[in-house]
Design an enzyme around this catalytic site. Structure first.
Site, PDB file in Angstrom:
ATOM      1  N   ARG A   1     -18.700   5.400   2.937  1.00 32.75           N
ATOM      2  CA  ARG A   1     -17.367   5.000   2.480  1.00 32.75           C
ATOM      3  C   ARG A   1     -17.201   3.496   2.316  1.00 32.75           C
ATOM      4  O   ARG A   1     -16.848   3.008   1.252  1.00 32.75           O
ATOM      5  CB  ARG A   1     -16.296   5.504   3.479  1.00 32.75           C
ATOM      6  CG  ARG A   1     -16.200   6.979   3.653  1.00 32.75           C
ATOM      7  CD  ARG A   1     -15.515   7.672   2.492  1.00 32.75           C
ATOM      8  NE  ARG A   1     -14.087   7.451   2.492  1.00 32.75           N
ATOM      9  CZ  ARG A   1     -13.213   8.163   3.205  1.00 32.75           C
ATOM     10  NH1 ARG A   1     -13.631   9.122   3.996  1.00 32.75           N
ATOM     11  NH2 ARG A   1     -11.932   7.916   3.130  1.00 32.75           N
TER      12      ARG A   1
ATOM     13  N   HIS B   1     -16.269  12.758  -5.343  1.00 29.65           N
ATOM     14  CA  HIS B   1     -15.635  11.990  -4.254  1.00 29.65           C
ATOM     15  C   HIS B   1     -14.355  12.684  -3.776  1.00 29.65           C
ATOM     16  O   HIS B   1     -13.253  12.318  -4.189  1.00 29.65           O
ATOM     17  CB  HIS B   1     -15.320  10.572  -4.754  1.00 29.65           C
ATOM     18  CG  HIS B   1     -15.052   9.585  -3.647  1.00 29.65           C
ATOM     19  ND1 HIS B   1     -16.054   9.035  -2.877  1.00 29.65           N
ATOM     20  CD2 HIS B   1     -13.898   9.049  -3.178  1.00 29.65           C
ATOM     21  CE1 HIS B   1     -15.536   8.213  -1.995  1.00 29.65           C
ATOM     22  NE2 HIS B   1     -14.224   8.196  -2.163  1.00 29.65           N
TER      23      HIS B   1
ATOM     24  N   TYR C   1      -0.464   6.222 -16.722  1.00 29.65           N
ATOM     25  CA  TYR C   1      -0.107   5.302 -17.804  1.00 29.65           C
ATOM     26  C   TYR C   1      -1.293   4.451 -18.274  1.00 29.65           C
ATOM     27  O   TYR C   1      -1.346   4.039 -19.431  1.00 29.65           O
ATOM     28  CB  TYR C   1       1.008   4.353 -17.355  1.00 29.65           C
ATOM     29  CG  TYR C   1       2.278   5.061 -16.945  1.00 29.65           C
ATOM     30  CD1 TYR C   1       2.964   5.887 -17.838  1.00 29.65           C
ATOM     31  CD2 TYR C   1       2.798   4.917 -15.664  1.00 29.65           C
ATOM     32  CE1 TYR C   1       4.120   6.554 -17.451  1.00 29.65           C
ATOM     33  CE2 TYR C   1       3.958   5.570 -15.273  1.00 29.65           C
ATOM     34  CZ  TYR C   1       4.608   6.384 -16.177  1.00 29.65           C
ATOM     35  OH  TYR C   1       5.752   7.040 -15.798  1.00 29.65           O
TER      36      TYR C   1
END
Length: 748
Positions: free
Chosen positions: A32, A78, A122
């Site tokens: 990680r 992931h 967006y």
């Protein structure tokens, strides 16, 4: 269930906890938080880039919605939540955080001033050209191992075949369990030159490498001011880099000047720009400087521009030093070049990181050219078969026409088996029995189209075969000669540098520590006034003398002091707040003043003021402290001369409060009065002198439910009359007793 037996495993609880925690910690560290030294990427970054590559979101194709990328990455590789994936995607697209952005973002991807990116629904993104070419370009050549994803339904690369030292170029930041990484970004051209120098001389020292890598190169520019300390930082992999923003002095009409900040320290990115503006405002508010008139942030897409307007005649360079000294315009970047190397976390210096990168490049190049060589050898085999077939094309056609199926024809071409085939003559049969094509050649002959027999096509085949032989020779030379492989690696890096390298932005130098010379304050006597509502101000002595009667009547505290002094505010919580007289508003007698709460750490809602005086008046004097529970002590006033704004003035027992602080002066006796009307008179010398951190001694034995209310000082031969409820009490007529006795009760 019948037929099964439950198995209970007995084990020590602490061992299970230890093993589970270590497993969790290693998972966070490796999978990680920390980058791999080979490609300089964390797993989430690697998976995001690979997913974009798989989706075909290339630099020369249209942008795709980030939500599509995030969702696909989370579903395939992931499974740790969409926010971490989108945040890493955003950071890889921000040119003010990455020296070499890996993602080309379209839309609102945040700003250097801390504005967040728009929602992923967006924004759009695609790979940068350098990412596609230098990070993902050779994935189809078997250069890295692929491993199963979390549910074994997909394959993902263990590491990306990155051609540049990305850990150094883009840096990395991450917090794991028990460790963290913080690698600053560097200049691509400089790092590649250092890598090439190491490849030429593997025994090169860190000091020699730093002739190529001057130091970090932050995308925000700025100035590194501890050049002499960099060698030790790059040798060990950890240390502190001192960073400053770039400040320019611009002349303004009217003979004035202004300071313009055009580059900021890398650590100031985000909300710290706003904090810097507030810090400058506070310097003016707290009167650290009176030379700043205005500050404005005029930054735009063109770059940083923070303008500080100055008074006429202000010392601009001295103010610049003040900003370095008191704000984050000078800051430290903590370096800890920690990365995963050979499956374990390791703090590495500059040379170690370059060594790992070079070893990785040799591995990538070896696997790449082994794959290419194998393909060329297969191509050579087929080309030789086709050339040979062109020479006996009539025989091959006869074999094909005489065969009942492809299997028989192929057996004849490979092994010379002629039995199932009808030939026109014994000569042809004998010639066919001598054919020895390989399986791959036979298949190519069977799939060959007739137009390949045209003269020009045969000529092209011969030319291609010649080119194939040349490539095989080149590839074998690369694989067999380390010097040639080294040259190939360096040429590939040079090609990347020539297209993508940019000039250095951060300046590296040795700078003296910033020294701010405060203007000497003209010392003068003032009068401190504090009314019963806690509003304070200072006025000129002559103004006070003209309005003395009104000033004494309207204010609770009236203290003559110097403007260079401090005001001591003792509260019932046992704390002392020190306020500089210079910080208190100076003005006219009828000005309202400022609440004491606004000038220090004093909080009027949680503590009450017991005593106020100037530090100069109590320094060298003995102060008598008295508490609600009857505890007494004397403290030397010099103990309260402190640099901190708030200190503990005395230690209090539970539920106790400070009720009185007085300067003993020449007083010889004291009288204690309780809430229930008990008076006790005794000699002041019975109260011992203690340190401010002591509780003190008991002054009076209190009745149950009673508490100390007042402390009075008596002078020898002086009459002192006080009123308790409706009765007047002559204190000098009270019987002299001893400390820590019960005293006498006044009967009403």
């Amino acid at each position: 269930m019948q037929g099964t037996q439950e198995q209970i495993i007995r084990t020590e609880f602490s061992e299970i906890m230890q093993k589970s925690y270590i497993d969790y910690a290693m998972s966070v560290i490796i999978a990680r938080a920390l980058p791999d030294v080979r490609d300089g990427l964390k797993p989430v970054q690697r998976r995001t880039l690979y997913d974009m590559y798989e989706l075909g979101i290339r630099y020369d194709r249209p942008y795709r919605k980030c939500a599509r990328i995030v969702g696909d990455t989370m579903g395939k590789y992931h499974p740790h939540g969409d926010s971490s994936i989108y945040e890493s995607l955003v950071v890889m697209a921000q040119d003010f955080k990455k020296g070499m952005p890996l993602v080309d973002g379209h839309g609102n991807f945040g700003s250097i001033e801390g504005d967040g990116a728009a929602a992923m629904r967006y924004t759009e993104a695609r790979l940068q050209k350098i990412t596609q070419e230098a990070f993902l370009g050779d994935l189809d050549k078997n250069v890295v191992d692929f491993i199963p994803n979390f549910d074994s339904t997909e394959q993902e690369p263990e590491v990306l075949p990155v051609r540049v030292p990305n850990l150094l170029v883009n840096g990395s930041e991450g917090i794991a369990v028990g460790m963290s990484t913080s690698t600053p970004p560097h200049n691509l051209g400089e790092v590649v030159e250092a890598v090439k120098a190491y490849m030429r001389h593997p025994d090169i020292t860190t000091e020699e490498l730093m002739k190529y890598v001057e130091g970090p190169d932050f995308p925000t520019g700025g100035i590194v001011v501890n050049k002499d300390e960099l060698l030790d930082i790059y040798r060990t992999g950890s240390g502190k880099i001192r960073l400053r923003g770039k400040v320019e002095v611009e002349p303004v009409k009217g003979g004035k000047e202004r300071l313009v900040i055009t580059e900021i320290p890398y650590t100031m990115i985000g909300a710290n720009i706003g904090k810097f503006l507030n810090d400058v405002f506070n310097l003016v508010e707290t009167k650290k400087t009176n030379d700043i008139v205005d500050i404005s942030n005029q930054s735009s897409k063109e770059g940083i521009r923070i303008v500080i307007e100055l008074k006429k005649g202000a010392d601009a360079r001295n103010l610049e030093n003040l900003l370095y000294k008191k704000t984050r315009l000078e800051d430290t970047f903590g370096v800890n070049m920690l990365a995963v190397a050979n499956g374990r976390p390791e703090t590495m210096g500059l040379k170690d990181i370059i060594r790992h990168h070079v070893e990785f490049q040799y591995e990538l190049t070896t696997r790449k050219y082994q794959t290419l060589l194998q393909k060329e050898l297969e191509k050579k085999e087929i080309q030789e078969g086709l050339i040979k077939a062109c020479d006996v094309i009539d025989l091959i056609i006869e074999i094909l026409r005489g065969s009942k199926n492809i299997k028989d024809a192929k057996a004849c071409l490979v092994n010379g088996e002629t039995a199932p085939i009808k030939f026109k003559s014994k000569y042809s049969e004998k010639a066919a029995s001598q054919l020895k094509f390989t399986e791959r050649q036979a298949q190519a002959i069977l799939e060959m189209r007739l137009y390949k027999l045209i003269g020009l096509e045969i000529e092209a085949l011969m030319k291609a075969h010649k080119e194939t032989l040349r490539r095989i020779e080149d590839y074998q030379e690369i694989l067999e000669l380390p010097s040639v492989m080294s040259r190939v690696i360096q040429e590939e890096m040079d090609a990347i540098v020539s297209e993508y390298a940019v000039p250095r932005k951060t300046r590296i130098e040795n700078a003296k520590e910033a020294v701010f010379e405060e203007k000497k304050i003209e010392e003068q006597e003032v009068v401190f006034l504090m009314d019963r509502f806690g509003y304070v101000k200072t006025i000129d002595v002559s103004v006070y003398e003209r309005n003395q009667e009104a000033a004494d009547a309207e204010n609770k505290y009236v203290i003559n002091c110097m403007n260079t002094d401090k005001i001591c505010v003792f509260t019932d919580t046992g704390r002392l707040h020190l306020v500089k007289v210079m910080d208190i508003p100076y003005g006219r007698f009828r000005d309202k003043g400022t609440p004491m709460d606004n000038l220090g750490n004093y909080d009027s809602s949680g503590e009450n003021i017991v005593y106020v005086n100037a530090l100069e008046h109590i320094r060298g004097e003995k102060l008598l402290f008295a508490t609600k529970q009857g505890m007494l002590k004397q403290v030397d006033g010099s103990e309260f001369d402190a640099s901190k704004r708030t200190i503990a003035a005395t230690k209090l027992a539970d539920e106790d409060k400070l009720i009185s602080v007085k300067i003993a002066g020449t007083c010889t006796q004291i009288v204690l009065q309780t809430v229930s009307g008990v008076f006790l008179r005794f000699a002041l010398e019975e109260v011992p002198e203690k340190k401010k951190g002591a509780i003190g001694v008991r002054g009076i034995k209190l009745l149950k439910g009673d508490s100390l209310e007042h402390v009075y000082f008596l002078q020898e031969g002086q009459d002192t009359d006080v009123q308790y409820k409706e009765k007047h009490v002559q204190l000098n007529r009270l019987k002299i007793g001893k400390r820590d006795t019960k005293g006498c009760k006044i009967r009403l």
